[in-house]
Design a protein around this motif. Structure first.
Motif, short mmCIF file in Angstrom:
data_model
loop_
_atom_site.label_atom_id
_atom_site.label_comp_id
_atom_site.label_asym_id
_atom_site.label_seq_id
_atom_site.Cartn_x
_atom_site.Cartn_y
_atom_site.Cartn_z
N GLU A 123 0.83 -1.21 0.00
CA GLU A 123 0.00 0.00 0.00
C GLU A 123 0.86 1.26 0.00
O GLU A 123 0.52 2.25 -0.64
CB GLU A 123 -0.93 -0.01 1.22
N GLU A 147 2.05 1.75 -3.56
CA GLU A 147 1.01 2.07 -4.53
C GLU A 147 0.26 3.36 -4.20
O GLU A 147 -0.20 4.07 -5.10
CB GLU A 147 0.02 0.90 -4.62
N GLN A 148 0.10 3.68 -2.90
CA GLN A 148 -0.70 4.83 -2.50
C GLN A 148 0.01 5.62 -1.40
O GLN A 148 -0.50 5.72 -0.27
CB GLN A 148 -2.07 4.39 -2.00
N ALA A 176 -2.11 8.56 0.21
CA ALA A 176 -3.22 8.10 1.05
C ALA A 176 -2.70 7.54 2.37
O ALA A 176 -3.32 7.74 3.43
CB ALA A 176 -4.03 7.04 0.31
N GLU A 177 -1.58 6.86 2.30
CA GLU A 177 -1.00 6.30 3.52
C GLU A 177 -0.50 7.40 4.46
O GLU A 177 -0.59 7.28 5.69
CB GLU A 177 0.14 5.35 3.17
#
Length: 231
Positions: free
Chosen positions: A87, A90-91, A94-95
């Motif tokens: 995660e 990829e993001q 957002a994390e």
């Protein structure tokens, strides 16, 4: 004391508590076994054989159970870390928002939470998310072999006391010596467990001693009845 030192101390205390509980199990189960057999026979060879068999079976059972349990915990932790790492790759934005929110929930202001989240992410994003979000320290993933050996040794150490107490004294003194030695040991392990858990000492010690005494009384009476029936 910083966070890493506190975590290390907590880990050591957990191991000590587990060791005390493992030794306690070895004391109670082996004492119940040998006292029960002593109720049926006065043969030292029979008592030694039964005690050794109980010691070996109990320690192996404890070790295998701990290995399976800790292996499952380790697999879950590794899976959670792998998912978090994916995660983050990829993001990342957002994390970062998620980490900021978690820090806000811990009492930081939005501005400070954002600043801390950015600094933690820049230093080691995975470790930051693992500790704050998952409650996992990536550098202290549990080792099932360590847990298995610790359980094996703790149970064995505890089991040796009633085993030696039942086979070393003369025949007429075996059960009394074993009962006294076991109750004294249970008092000690109850006290140690309470102190390590920062709990009041009286109730755990009383439960420990009464439970062990009741176990020995029941198995001794059962051995006497079985011995009389067999005779």
């Amino acid at each position: 004391m910083d966070g890493s030192q506190g975590a290390a101390l907590g880990s050591r205390l957990n191991w000590l508590r587990a060791g005390v509980l493992g030794a306690n199990d070895g004391i109670v189960s082996t004492a119940g076994l040998v006292v029960g057999v002593a109720g049926a026979t006065s043969s030292a060879n029979t008592l030694l054989t039964a005690g050794l068999a109980g010691l070996l079976a109990g320690s192996l059972s404890m070790a295998s159970g701990e290995y399976v349990s800790v292996s499952a915990q380790r697999d879950s932790e590794r899976a959670a870390l792998a998912l978090e790492e994916r995660e983050l790759a990829e993001q990342p934005a957002a994390e970062l928002v998620e980490l900021t929110g978690l820090l806000e929930e811990r009492g930081l202001t939005p501005e400070l939470a954002r600043e801390v989240a950015e600094q933690l992410t820049a230093r080691d994003a995975l470790s930051a998310h693992a500790r704050v979000e998952l409650g996992i320290d990536p550098e202290q993933i549990v080792n099932p072999w360590h847990a298995a050996w610790a359980s094996f040794l703790a149970f064995t150490c505890g089991a040796l006391l009633p085993l030696l107490a039942i086979v070393l004294p003369p025949a007429g003194w075996r059960v009394p010596v074993t009962v006294v030695a076991v109750l004294a040991a249970l008092l000690l392990t109850g006290w140690a467990g309470a102190r390590l858990g920062e709990a009041p000492v009286g109730p755990p010690v009383l439960r420990n001693v009464l439970g062990g005494g009741l176990a020995m009384a029941i198995t001794y009476l059962a051995g006497r009845l079985l011995g009389a029936a067999g005779g």
